[in-house]
Enzyme design. Structure first.
Site, PDB file in Angstrom:
ATOM      1  N   LYS A  93      11.350  -4.880   8.423  1.00 38.67           N
ATOM      2  CA  LYS A  93      10.515  -5.927   7.825  1.00 38.67           C
ATOM      3  C   LYS A  93      10.696  -7.288   8.514  1.00 38.67           C
ATOM      4  CE  LYS A  93      10.223  -3.751   3.266  1.00 38.67           C
ATOM      5  NZ  LYS A  93      10.315  -3.906   1.823  1.00 38.67           N
ATOM      6  N   ASP A 115       5.821  -7.241  -1.735  1.00 41.30           N
ATOM      7  CA  ASP A 115       6.839  -6.726  -2.666  1.00 41.30           C
ATOM      8  C   ASP A 115       6.897  -7.573  -3.935  1.00 41.30           C
ATOM      9  OD1 ASP A 115       7.662  -4.562  -1.128  1.00 41.30           O
ATOM     10  OD2 ASP A 115       9.126  -5.743  -0.026  1.00 41.30           O
TER      11      ASP A 115
END
Ligand code: NAP
Length: 279
Positions: free
Chosen positions: A66, A103
């Site tokens: 990420k 997220d």
């Protein structure tokens, strides 16, 4: 032409994202695919930098890529910028790589669906853990106007690093003072891996917690973790972690395939069945 998206990371075999996006592609009758692409760590930078030549219109990014994916993007949304990590990528004009982090939106979508109005009742939130997921959740709570976010972690220095990143709302607190902190919390979020299948339970005495405080756990296997069970037993409202996984997928699907999908019971049941968990 068939639109291709994928989950990228290393490893990706465990990812439920293909099931989620596959469900929505079928449901909406779209000409698209969602694949698994294992990107070895040594090749990650080259993969994301060369994304325009991959044949994909976009992808999700999972651990451990990420941060590297965010660093390879030409533009980042506010969340990805604040977290220094991206989990959703797509190609913009001229093949520019755009990154977002969904997220935190997944966490918010889950609470909004299962505990509507929660933010209006939350001045102080206690976040347990200070890893990648906690970073997204602190960002999310701050974005919703929660005034005070207290971050407790086994390794205090990591809680301090996280709190410094979101210094306007977040403060690191010692795990040793949790009893006192629980007494003034409106929301408790477990973001540690404790309570997950194969891990010890989170050992936390909830007795000081107000009975109207909301308790949520982002661990979703098992669906009802020992923390959620203990909270339910004393009458606190609870939200399990599966919805975060489902809701974080919504913005990517909409971006790649042009339809905003719904997180419905059939999708939830599909993932629960795959996890071998009953609802
Ligand atoms: P991570 O970056 O590795 O962070 C792990 C966190 O757990 C750290 O705060 C770590 O503390 C703590 N921890 C681990 N073992 C511990 C122990 N024995 N005692 C006390 N604390 C312990 O992982 P992550 O990406 O944040 O993910 C954390 C959990 O959330 C995982 O179970 C993951 O599956 C789940 N998750 C769920 C979703 C969802 O969509 N529902 C999304 C992301 C993650 P230290 O800093 O002291 O090591």
């Amino acid at each position: 032409m068939t639109r291709r998206a994928a989950i990228t990371g290393y490893p990706v075999a465990h990812s439920r994202s293909p099931l989620i996006h596959g469900y929505w592609l079928k449901r909406h009758g779209l000409d698209g695919t969602y694949e698994r692409i294992a990107v070895e760590p040594e090749t990650a930078k080259a993969f994301y930098r060369g994304f325009a030549g991959s044949g994909l219109i976009g992808c999700n990014v999972t651990v451990p890529h990420k941060e590297v994916a965010a660093a390879c993007c030409d533009t980042l949304d506010d969340a990805a910028q604040a977290m220094g990590a991206a989990n959703t990528l797509w190609l913009g004009d001229g093949g520019r790589l755009i990154g977002a982090n969904t997220d935190g939106l997944g966490f918010l979508g889950n609470l909004d669906q299962h505990a509507p109005g929660w933010a209006g009742r939350c001045d102080t939130a206690l976040v347990l853990g200070a890893g990648g997921a906690a970073r997204a959740i602190v960002w999310a709570l701050a974005s919703r106007g929660v005034e005070k976010v207290l971050v407790a972690n086994r390794t205090l220095s990591k809680a301090e690093d996280l709190a410094n990143r979101f210094a306007s709302v977040a403060t690191a607190v010692s795990w040793d003072y949790l009893a006192d902190i629980l007494g003034r919390s409106d929301l408790v979020v477990n973001t540690t891996s404790l309570g997950m299948d194969g891990q010890p339970p989170l050992d936390l005495d909830l007795s000081p917690l107000p009975v109207d405080a909301l308790v949520t756990d982002i661990v979703y296997a098992p669906l009802i973790t020992p923390l959620l069970q203990a909270a339910r037993d004393r009458g606190n409202p609870t939200v399990d972690g599966l919805g975060m996984l489902l809701h974080q997928a919504v913005p990517g699907f909409e971006r790649w395939f042009g339809v905003r999908p719904e997180v419905d019971d059939a999708l939830r049941d599909l993932i629960l069945a795959d996890l071998g968990v009953s609802s």
